[in-house]
Design an enzyme around this catalytic site. Structure first.
Site, mmCIF file in Angstrom:
data_model
loop_
_atom_site.group_PDB
_atom_site.id
_atom_site.type_symbol
_atom_site.label_atom_id
_atom_site.label_comp_id
_atom_site.label_asym_id
_atom_site.label_seq_id
_atom_site.Cartn_x
_atom_site.Cartn_y
_atom_site.Cartn_z
ATOM 1 N N TYR A 34 0.850 -1.192 0.000
ATOM 2 C CA TYR A 34 0.000 0.000 0.000
ATOM 3 C C TYR A 34 0.886 1.243 0.000
ATOM 4 C CZ TYR A 34 -3.067 3.671 1.768
ATOM 5 O OH TYR A 34 -3.765 4.842 1.904
ATOM 6 N N GLU B 290 -3.550 7.451 -4.039
ATOM 7 C CA GLU B 290 -3.425 6.207 -3.270
ATOM 8 C C GLU B 290 -3.331 5.004 -4.198
ATOM 9 O OE1 GLU B 290 -5.945 4.873 0.491
ATOM 10 O OE2 GLU B 290 -6.920 4.169 -1.341
#
Ligand code: GDP
Ligand code: MN
Length: 382
Positions: free
Chosen positions: A101, A189
């Site tokens: 991530y 993101e």
């Protein structure tokens, strides 16, 4: 403005962030054509602006054209958390070794950018933050200094990314930072950021929120706008330059100033009604603005009455009254208007309206009285 995954990925690509080759499709045939181009196996992905598409069945691997047909047919038109899928992104499938991530966002309290990296990607990051907060490494980035190669290398190491992924991940992080800063994002993101079985690091998903305040220096953002809001009321309002938010009740609300609009919502709720929208006409409640506002509310089938709440300050009530009279002549309204007009030149405003009052245009003296009347006309308490 939130971008769809495919738009986010195309945005990423401009800044050199590696993504899988792919294309968009609005029909099953187009999906097959995109899959042929990308090369099998492919992944067929629902384009909706909500997370958790995978779990909802909106992301499927396909080994050949027949499978693309099956999955594209099933996913198009699918409802994912209230969003209907009208578009697909079809890309060459990756062989995933690890899912990470990475994101950049603004930490307003610290007045610094915030970089977050985790070796636990591919899952709901909010859940990781709650159950295993240590698994997410946070690093502030001073906008004046930017993200140095050293800092990027440090954060991917601290997050425990696999050794072989680190150099590429650090480089990708710098590209993501450039995308976030130069691309004027509020959020950039990647979840998951993957390491493939053949040792490449790239973005498998994209979540990008653009900072609307920077739109003036990004003429290229226009291509994103047509696809932005699904609510036709909000689209129409935006075209007319109005601050409009669609809600689910039956009393349409027009007020001048966001504060008054919010109070109006509250008072409608207080007397047992529910608002169909939030519409702030700001300072310029002239005929054009009133007509546009009424027109937008008029497109909402759920509206049973329209509460126009104006407090004249710099805005003069006589101008507002003229605006409403003119607007009524232009727009064929389906619902009655209840009007409360107070403040600068209120008397003159009431005089103008005196000849125009009817069961379609009702003037009330107070905000509370007007709210009660509007709620009663909308069918009483919710
Ligand atoms: P989200 O569920 O809306 O966040 O959609 P994502 O794009 O993040 O995809 C969800 C999951 O689908 C990923 O975490 C992967 O596990 C899986 N997935 C997506 N693309 C691929 C792919 O190319 N290959 C493989 N094997 N799995 C994929
Ligand atoms: Mn994802």
């Amino acid at each position: 403005m939130d971008l769809y995954e495919y738009q986010g990925k195309q945005y990423f690509a401009r800044f050199g962030i590696p993504i899988s080759p792919g294309g968009v499709a609005d029909t099953v045939d187009e999906a097959v054509a995109q899959a042929d181009r990308a090369g099998y196996p492919v992944v067929v992905k629902a384009q909706v602006k909500v997370g958790g598409r995978g779990k909802a069945g909106g992301i499927k691997l396909a080994a050949d054209a027949a499978e693309v047909r099956t999955h594209a047919g099933a996913i198009l038109g699918m409802d994912i958390k209230g969003h209907t899928v009208g578009r697909l992104w079809v890309e060459h499938a990756s062989d995933i070794a690890r899912e990470y991530y990475a994101s950049f966002t603004l930490d307003r309290a610290a007045k610094l950018h915030l970089c977050m990296v985790s070796a636990r990607g591919g899952v709901d990051i909010e859940e990781v933050a709650e159950t295993d907060p240590g698994a997410i490494v946070r690093m502030h980035v001073d906008p004046v200094d930017g993200l140095s190669p050293d800092a990027a290398a440090r954060v991917v190491a601290d997050a425990g990314l696999d050794d072989e992924a680190r150099p590429q991940a650090a480089e990708l992080l710098q590209a993501l930072y450039r995308c976030y800063v130069e691309g004027d994002c509020d959020l950039a993101e990647i979840n998951p950021l993957i390491l493939t079985t053949d040792g490449r690091v790239h973005a498998l998903d994209a979540k990008v929120t653009l900072d609307d305040n920077a739109a003036f220096r990004h003429p290229e953002w226009e291509e994103f706008e047509g696809t932005e809001t699904a609510d036709p009321r909000e689209r129409l309002a935006k075209e007319r330059g109005l601050n409009y938010i669609g809600l689910s009740g039956s009393v349409g609300i027009i007020a001048n100033g966001a504060g008054l609009a919010m109070s109006t919502l509250d008072v409608v709720n207080q007397v047992g009604g529910s608002a169909a929208n939030f519409l702030d006409v700001g300072g310029g409640a002239n005929a054009d603005v009133m007509a546009a506002a009424l027109e937008v509310i008029n497109t909402d089938d759920a509206v049973r009455s329209i509460f126009v709440n104006i407090f004249g300050g710099i805005t003069r009530c006589d101008e507002v009254a003229n605006g409403i009279v003119e607007a009524l002549a232009r727009v064929d309204l389906r619902s009655p208007i209840v009007l409360r007009l107070d403040g600068t030149n209120a008397e003159a405003g009431h005089e103008i309206l005196a000849d125009h009052q009817s069961e379609r245009l009702i003037v009330e003296e107070t905000m509370l009285g007007a709210a009660r009347r509007a709620v009663a006309l909308a069918g009483g308490k919710a």
